[in-house]
Design an enzyme around this catalytic site. Structure first.
Site, PDB file in Angstrom:
ATOM      1  N   GLY A  27       0.810  -1.218   0.000  1.00  0.00           N
ATOM      2  CA  GLY A  27       0.000   0.000   0.000  1.00  0.00           C
ATOM      3  C   GLY A  27       0.837   1.259   0.000  1.00  0.00           C
ATOM      4  O   GLY A  27       0.494   2.252  -0.651  1.00  0.00           O
ATOM      5  N   ASP A  28       1.949   1.245   0.725  1.00  0.00           N
ATOM      6  CA  ASP A  28       2.854   2.395   0.758  1.00  0.00           C
ATOM      7  C   ASP A  28       3.367   2.706  -0.648  1.00  0.00           C
ATOM      8  O   ASP A  28       3.361   3.865  -1.076  1.00  0.00           O
ATOM      9  CB  ASP A  28       4.016   2.100   1.708  1.00  0.00           C
ATOM     10  CG  ASP A  28       5.056   3.197   1.719  1.00  0.00           C
ATOM     11  OD1 ASP A  28       4.711   4.338   2.085  1.00  0.00           O
ATOM     12  OD2 ASP A  28       6.219   2.923   1.349  1.00  0.00           O
ATOM     13  N   ALA A  29       3.768   1.670  -1.369  1.00  0.00           N
ATOM     14  CA  ALA A  29       4.285   1.867  -2.733  1.00  0.00           C
ATOM     15  C   ALA A  29       3.190   2.352  -3.675  1.00  0.00           C
ATOM     16  O   ALA A  29       3.422   3.252  -4.495  1.00  0.00           O
ATOM     17  CB  ALA A  29       4.890   0.564  -3.247  1.00  0.00           C
TER      18      ALA A  29
END
Length: 141
Positions: A27-29
């Site tokens: 999700g961060d990416a």
């Protein structure tokens, strides 16, 4: 292994087998990529350093925490499940520029984004990303 990893879609039960911190990793990416594409689209001629400064406003833990607090009433029961899994996960680290609660909410947000991306719910991601853009334009984070 699939020929095209961009086409791999997971069902909810398969994603439940993945640790929330791994979903947050994805999700961060995904979120960072969205932010960068949005900023380049909006500010095509801006210097990279200035784009980076604007991106940090979106991706820092404090902002992600504020975003999810404003969007959580719009989440489905299943989306809340994944957000809470990420929020309650024990990561063992806290960044120097965020308190523990902000960091946990940000991790929950990233877990939710990872879940939506891996399950191919791009329309829902687009809805959330458009909501984030509106919040930013209104100065709400």
């Amino acid at each position: 292994m699939e020929d095209n990893l961009f086409d791999v879609k997971w069902d909810s039960s398969s994603v439940k087998q993945i640790s929330p911190l791994t979903l947050a990793f994805v999700g961060d990416a995904v979120y960072e990529t969205f932010v960068r594409i949005y900023l380049v689209y909006k500010y095509r001629d801006m210097q990279v350093h200035n784009l980076h400064v604007k991106a940090v406003k979106f991706v820092k833990a404090h902002s992600q925490s504020e975003i999810i607090k404003k969007l959580e009433t719009q989440l489905s029961e299943e989306e809340m499940y994944f957000f809470k899994r990420g929020r309650n996960a024990k990561s063992g680290t806290v960044p120097k520029n965020a308190d523990v609660q902000e960091y946990r909410f940000a991790t929950g947000f990233e877990t939710l984004v990872g879940f939506l991306y891996l399950t191919g719910r791009l329309g829902r991601l687009n809805f959330l990303f458009r909501s984030i853009i509106m919040l930013e334009s209104e100065g709400k984070f």
